[in-house]
Design a protein around this motif. Structure first.
Motif, short mmCIF file in Angstrom:
data_model
loop_
_atom_site.label_atom_id
_atom_site.label_comp_id
_atom_site.label_asym_id
_atom_site.label_seq_id
_atom_site.Cartn_x
_atom_site.Cartn_y
_atom_site.Cartn_z
N LYS A 41 4.93 50.84 48.75
CA LYS A 41 4.73 50.17 47.46
C LYS A 41 4.90 48.66 47.61
CE LYS A 41 6.31 50.19 42.64
NZ LYS A 41 7.25 50.82 41.66
N LEU A 42 5.92 48.23 48.36
CA LEU A 42 6.13 46.80 48.58
C LEU A 42 4.96 46.19 49.32
CD1 LEU A 42 7.83 44.25 48.55
CD2 LEU A 42 9.04 45.11 50.58
N ALA A 43 4.45 46.89 50.33
CA ALA A 43 3.30 46.38 51.08
C ALA A 43 2.09 46.20 50.18
CB ALA A 43 2.97 47.35 52.23
N ALA A 44 1.82 47.17 49.34
CA ALA A 44 0.68 47.08 48.43
C ALA A 44 0.84 45.92 47.45
CB ALA A 44 0.50 48.39 47.68
N ARG A 45 2.06 45.71 46.96
CA ARG A 45 2.33 44.60 46.04
C ARG A 45 2.09 43.26 46.73
NH1 ARG A 45 8.13 44.68 44.44
NH2 ARG A 45 7.49 42.78 43.34
N ALA A 46 2.48 43.16 48.00
CA ALA A 46 2.30 41.91 48.74
C ALA A 46 0.82 41.58 48.93
CB ALA A 46 3.00 42.00 50.10
N VAL A 47 0.03 42.57 49.30
CA VAL A 47 -1.41 42.35 49.49
C VAL A 47 -2.07 41.96 48.17
CG1 VAL A 47 -3.59 43.49 50.09
CG2 VAL A 47 -1.55 43.85 51.51
N GLN A 48 -1.68 42.64 47.10
CA GLN A 48 -2.23 42.31 45.78
C GLN A 48 -1.84 40.90 45.34
OE1 GLN A 48 -0.59 44.45 42.38
NE2 GLN A 48 -2.60 44.52 41.43
N GLU B 195 17.56 45.92 60.44
CA GLU B 195 17.88 47.20 61.07
C GLU B 195 16.64 47.84 61.65
OE1 GLU B 195 19.68 49.48 58.00
OE2 GLU B 195 21.62 48.46 58.13
N ALA B 196 15.50 47.58 61.01
CA ALA B 196 14.22 48.15 61.46
C ALA B 196 13.10 47.29 60.90
CB ALA B 196 14.07 49.60 60.99
N GLU B 197 11.95 47.37 61.55
CA GLU B 197 10.77 46.66 61.06
C GLU B 197 9.57 47.61 61.04
OE1 GLU B 197 9.92 42.86 62.80
OE2 GLU B 197 12.03 42.28 62.85
N PHE B 198 8.76 47.46 60.00
CA PHE B 198 7.61 48.33 59.80
C PHE B 198 6.33 47.51 59.64
CE2 PHE B 198 11.47 50.08 57.92
CZ PHE B 198 11.54 51.32 58.52
N ARG B 199 5.22 48.14 59.92
CA ARG B 199 3.93 47.54 59.60
C ARG B 199 3.13 48.55 58.78
NH1 ARG B 199 0.18 44.15 63.62
NH2 ARG B 199 1.83 42.68 63.05
N VAL B 200 2.72 48.12 57.59
CA VAL B 200 1.95 48.98 56.70
C VAL B 200 0.58 48.35 56.50
CG1 VAL B 200 1.86 50.13 54.47
CG2 VAL B 200 4.08 49.62 55.52
N HIS B 201 -0.46 49.10 56.84
CA HIS B 201 -1.83 48.65 56.65
C HIS B 201 -2.29 49.11 55.26
CE1 HIS B 201 -2.49 47.52 60.90
NE2 HIS B 201 -1.62 48.49 61.14
N VAL B 202 -2.70 48.14 54.46
CA VAL B 202 -3.09 48.41 53.07
C VAL B 202 -4.56 48.08 52.89
CG1 VAL B 202 -2.73 47.76 50.66
CG2 VAL B 202 -0.77 47.96 52.21
N TRP B 203 -5.28 48.97 52.23
CA TRP B 203 -6.69 48.76 51.91
C TRP B 203 -6.89 49.02 50.42
CZ3 TRP B 203 -10.76 47.15 55.05
CH2 TRP B 203 -12.02 47.15 54.44
N LYS B 204 -7.16 47.95 49.69
CA LYS B 204 -7.40 48.03 48.25
C LYS B 204 -6.35 48.87 47.53
CE LYS B 204 -12.25 46.76 48.23
NZ LYS B 204 -13.60 47.05 47.73
N ALA C 46 -2.28 43.84 56.88
CA ALA C 46 -1.22 44.57 57.57
C ALA C 46 0.09 43.85 57.29
CB ALA C 46 -1.50 44.62 59.08
N VAL C 47 0.97 44.50 56.57
CA VAL C 47 2.19 43.87 56.07
C VAL C 47 3.38 44.20 56.96
CG1 VAL C 47 3.62 43.51 54.03
CG2 VAL C 47 1.23 44.22 53.75
N ASP C 48 4.02 43.16 57.50
CA ASP C 48 5.22 43.34 58.30
C ASP C 48 6.44 43.27 57.38
OD1 ASP C 48 3.87 43.66 60.66
OD2 ASP C 48 4.04 41.57 61.27
N ILE C 49 7.22 44.33 57.39
CA ILE C 49 8.35 44.48 56.46
C ILE C 49 9.62 44.75 57.24
CG2 ILE C 49 9.33 45.97 54.65
CD1 ILE C 49 6.50 46.31 53.57
N GLY C 50 10.69 44.05 56.87
CA GLY C 50 11.99 44.26 57.50
C GLY C 50 12.92 45.03 56.59
N SER C 51 13.82 45.79 57.20
CA SER C 51 14.86 46.51 56.46
C SER C 51 16.19 45.83 56.75
CB SER C 51 14.89 47.97 56.92
OG SER C 51 16.02 48.64 56.37
#
Length: 230
Positions: free
Chosen positions: A176-183, A122-131, A191-196
């Motif tokens: 939170k999902l983006a941070a978990r993926a990077v970890q 339905e939508a896609e997001f990009r979350v930039h995570v740093w530490k 930069a985490v690409d996430i779909g809804s």
């Protein structure tokens, strides 16, 4: 001294060097490991694979070898992500290990390095995570009147909009999902690409370790890198 290590052509690496210089930092672009390093130098791995790292601080030292390996690690760590296989499954999409801008999907390959199950979104997001912290949050929106209906990349007619209402009430869960993926991948940043798929249900497409950056995103990365040695 800060070194931005990117052996391949990268506008992001080039922009980072320019912005860090603007911040008054001693910085240089690095394309090979023939450099003599000092103990207090900082090396930022901008999308490169594993090499014989020097005995200094290296950010993103443990980057997965390719996109298939990345999905394997995410799945093993219970991160919701697209299903992938080395053997083709009925209706699955052929992908390359090192795809960029959905170039492999646009090519409609008959065979690929690996295969993924198509997930409608339905939508896609990009979350930039740093530490562990979300430093930028964007949503993909059309940049032309009729973008590709499935593949949301710049080359397919989409762009990122970094707006305060991106993600709405689900913004915290997506971050939170983006941070978990990077970890899970053992990365310092990504930069985490996430779909809804539906309201409240999200999954990871991929984690970019050399994302396109400009404007506020470029400034955010440069400030975080500079802060590592200040």
């Amino acid at each position: 001294m800060i070194y931005i290590y990117s052996p391949r052509k990268s506008d992001g690496a080039r922009h980072l060097v320019t912005e860090l210089k603007r911040l008054g930092m001693d910085v240089a672009r690095l394309v090979s490991m023939g450099q003599a390093f000092k103990p207090d130098d900082l090396l930022v791995n901008w999308g490169a694979g594993a090499v014989a790292w020097p005995a200094i601080t290296v950010l993103n030292k443990r980057r997965p070898a390719n996109k298939y390996k990345e999905l394997q690690v995410l799945s093993k760590n219970n991160i919701p992500c697209v299903n992938a296989s080395l053997t083709r499954q009925p209706g699955w999409l052929a992908r390359r290990y090192h795809h960029h801008e959905a170039n492999d999907l646009r090519a409609n390959l008959a065979t690929g390095d690996y295969y993924v199950e198509y997930r409608d979104t339905e939508a896609e997001f990009r979350v930039h995570v740093w530490k562990g912290l979300s430093i930028r949050f964007g949503v993909k929106i059309p940049r032309i009147p009729h973008p590709h209906p499935k593949w949301r990349s710049w080359s397919c007619g989409w762009r990122l909009a970094y707006t305060l209402d991106a993600g709405g009430e689900d913004r915290a869960a997506i971050r939170k999902l983006a941070a978990r993926a990077v970890q899970a991948l053992g990365l310092d940043f990504g930069a985490v690409d996430i779909g809804s798929a539906s309201k409240g249900k999200f999954f990871v497409f991929e984690v970019n370790t050399a994302p396109g950056i400009e404007g506020g995103t470029l400034v955010a990365y440069a400030n975080k890198i500079a802060g590592e040695i200040r």
